[in-house]
Design a protein around this motif. Structure first.
Motif, PDB file in Angstrom:
ATOM      1  N   VAL A 326      -0.743  -4.909 -10.304  1.00 39.43           N
ATOM      2  CA  VAL A 326      -0.910  -4.617  -8.880  1.00 39.43           C
ATOM      3  C   VAL A 326      -0.013  -5.492  -8.027  1.00 39.43           C
ATOM      4  O   VAL A 326       0.500  -5.058  -6.989  1.00 39.43           O
ATOM      5  N   THR A 327       0.252  -6.734  -8.452  1.00 35.75           N
ATOM      6  CA  THR A 327       0.990  -7.678  -7.612  1.00 35.75           C
ATOM      7  C   THR A 327       2.310  -8.136  -8.208  1.00 35.75           C
ATOM      8  O   THR A 327       3.124  -8.733  -7.501  1.00 35.75           O
ATOM      9  N   ALA A 328       2.553  -7.945  -9.506  1.00 36.98           N
ATOM     10  CA  ALA A 328       3.770  -8.443 -10.144  1.00 36.98           C
ATOM     11  C   ALA A 328       3.993  -7.690 -11.444  1.00 36.98           C
ATOM     12  O   ALA A 328       3.304  -6.699 -11.744  1.00 36.98           O
ATOM     13  N   SER A 348      -8.302 -11.454 -12.551  1.00 33.11           N
ATOM     14  CA  SER A 348      -8.003 -10.717 -11.324  1.00 33.11           C
ATOM     15  C   SER A 348      -6.493 -10.682 -11.096  1.00 33.11           C
ATOM     16  O   SER A 348      -5.767 -11.625 -11.442  1.00 33.11           O
ATOM     17  N   PHE A 349      -6.018  -9.582 -10.497  1.00 37.80           N
ATOM     18  CA  PHE A 349      -4.594  -9.483 -10.193  1.00 37.80           C
ATOM     19  C   PHE A 349      -4.156 -10.516  -9.158  1.00 37.80           C
ATOM     20  O   PHE A 349      -2.964 -10.800  -9.028  1.00 37.80           O
ATOM     21  N   ALA A 354      -0.512 -17.134 -10.089  1.00 39.79           N
ATOM     22  CA  ALA A 354      -0.761 -18.443 -10.703  1.00 39.79           C
ATOM     23  C   ALA A 354      -0.486 -18.415 -12.195  1.00 39.79           C
ATOM     24  O   ALA A 354      -0.829 -19.373 -12.890  1.00 39.79           O
ATOM     25  N   CYS A 355       0.133 -17.340 -12.691  1.00 39.54           N
ATOM     26  CA  CYS A 355       0.318 -17.185 -14.134  1.00 39.54           C
ATOM     27  C   CYS A 355       1.793 -17.351 -14.508  1.00 39.54           C
ATOM     28  O   CYS A 355       2.668 -16.698 -13.928  1.00 39.54           O
ATOM     29  N   PHE A 433     -10.184  -2.956  -8.467  1.00 39.73           N
ATOM     30  CA  PHE A 433      -9.486  -3.181  -9.730  1.00 39.73           C
ATOM     31  C   PHE A 433     -10.202  -4.171 -10.639  1.00 39.73           C
ATOM     32  O   PHE A 433      -9.716  -4.472 -11.747  1.00 39.73           O
ATOM     33  N   ASP A 434     -11.342  -4.702 -10.167  1.00 40.47           N
ATOM     34  CA  ASP A 434     -12.080  -5.664 -10.977  1.00 40.47           C
ATOM     35  C   ASP A 434     -12.722  -4.967 -12.168  1.00 40.47           C
ATOM     36  O   ASP A 434     -13.222  -3.825 -12.059  1.00 40.47           O
TER      37      ASP A 434
END
Length: 435
Positions: A326-328, A348-349, A354-355, A433-434
């Motif tokens: 969703v974000t990257a 969570s997306f 932070a990954c 999306f959870d």
């Protein structure tokens, strides 16, 4: 004033736990013996005054001698040489201090032991304790079985009239409470304070002791004497008591430092700056105690940085094998730092930023820029506690990303936001999306 000299840093160190305990035990033994002696003779005097002791016997003569002692400061004696009158010798069982005036009054060394115990509980300055008036008992607290004492303290070296004076309340809630030593001190000095009030009504001191000789303890420059009594305590008295129990040197100053630096860990009639710079910084034990605290703080700082610093890699374009989120994009879905190995990422997306497995390309910038704006709006409508727990870290990481990309790039990303980006971010924040 014309003599030049240089200040040297003090090398006075706090006591170790074993040394502190040994000194406290020795002081308690000295003072407790005196308190029990005075308590026993006070009970005998009260019984004699109430007429509960049969006249004529040895017990009655002892009561009469104690009554004279309470009213005059000494038992009935002949002047030259000073000896106990023959009538009372058998009742008093001797002419030593313990058998005569010591029955109702503390000696200088016993008062020094009492001072050690008070400092061990409250961390007071020696001069402040020496000059401390009799504590006031707050109304109603004694009747409730838990007396609260208000200590009136003066720090002479503190500038300004207001800053010199302060009060501190201590409660006697039992044998292990800090107020119990004040209760015991008041009991041990009750007869001395009663007689002192007749001799000089202007004198108000908690620590009072009976002089052994007219010049007992006069070597101290602030020595105060009223009649047969000495007031307060000093380093000389502390040293004399210490030597009498096999210790070296007066423990009064070092006890105060030990209590304030290692036990209370807060200023005792000092500013925080003075406490830190003069007492704490140079103390080896405080330095050792600070090691795990500093280590925990460093680990916490690292953890906070990992949570709030943008960790994903910035790359110009998606690489082969990357999965879109969703974000990257993700280059290691099976090896997520947020899930057990081999089970795939279930985080969570919001944690993609932070990954270290996440990859962010210019194509992701619009959606991430819109997410930061959405979080800014969300911040104004949710409870502060919920914001800090659920959204603050993600907001901090995106703000870090904005700083890395620069304002021009960020503005271009905002202008490139699509309806699809808006829909996806809305679903993300709503939890669609959870898992």
């Amino acid at each position: 004033m014309a003599q030049r000299f240089a200040w040297t840093p003090g090398r006075e160190l706090a006591y170790t736990h074993e040394e502190f305990t040994a000194i406290r035990v020795a002081a308690r033994r000295t003072f407790r013996t005196a308190l029990l002696r005075i308590r026993e003779n006070s009970d005998h005097l009260a019984a004699w005054r109430a007429g509960r002791i049969e006249a004529g016997g040895t017990a009655w003569l002892l009561g009469e001698a104690l009554d004279v002692l309470a009213r005059t400061g000494d038992v009935p004696v002949y002047d030259k040489p000073r000896t106990v009158r023959r009538r009372y010798r058998a009742a008093l069982a001797g002419g030593s201090a313990r058998c005569t005036w010591g029955r109702l009054y503390l000696s200088r060394k016993e008062t020094a032991a009492l001072a050690v115990l008070i400092i061990a509980e409250l961390g007071l300055n020696v001069t402040t304790l020496s000059e401390m008036p009799v504590p006031e008992t707050l109304p109603g607290t004694t009747e409730a079985g838990m007396p609260v004492y208000r200590l009136r303290l003066e720090k002479r070296r503190r500038a300004g009239h207001r800053g010199r004076f302060e009060s501190r309340n201590v409660t006697d809630s039992g044998a292990d409470s800090s107020g119990r030593i004040i209760t015991d001190a008041l009991e041990a000095t009750a007869h001395a304070r009663a007689l002192l009030e007749q001799l000089d009504t202007d004198v108000d001191r908690l620590l009072i002791w009976r002089q052994t000789t007219p010049h007992d303890g006069h070597g101290y420059r602030r020595a105060v004497r009223v009649g047969p009594f000495g007031l307060g305590v000093d380093e000389m008295a502390g040293g004399d008591w210490a030597r009498s129990v096999g210790l070296r040197g007066s423990p009064l100053r070092r006890m105060r430092k030990t209590v304030n630096v290692l036990h209370r860990r807060e200023p005792g009639q000092n500013t925080q700056d003075t406490h830190d710079s003069i007492y704490v910084v140079g103390e080896p034990q405080a330095q050792q105690q600070a090691v795990p605290v500093i280590a925990d703080g460093a680990l916490e700082a690292v953890d906070a940085a990992r949570r709030t610093v943008f960790t994903a890699r910035l790359i110009p374009d998606t690489e082969a094998g990357d999965r879109q989120t969703v974000t990257a994009a993700c280059a290691g879905w099976e090896h997520s730092p947020f899930s057990p190995a081999g089970q795939g990422c279930a985080a969570s997306f919001l944690l993609c930023t932070a990954c270290p497995n996440a990859r962010v390309t210019p194509a992701h910038h619009p959606r991430l820029a819109h997410l930061l704006n959405a979080l800014d709006h969300l911040r104004g409508v949710v409870e502060p506690g919920i914001w800090e727990a659920d959204w603050a870290d993600a907001h901090a990481r995106l703000a870090d990303l904005r700083g890395r990309l620069g304002e021009p790039v960020w503005q271009e990303a905002l202008e490139a936001v699509t309806d699809t980006d808006r829909t996806i971010i809305e679903q993300l924040l709503q939890g669609d999306f959870d898992l």
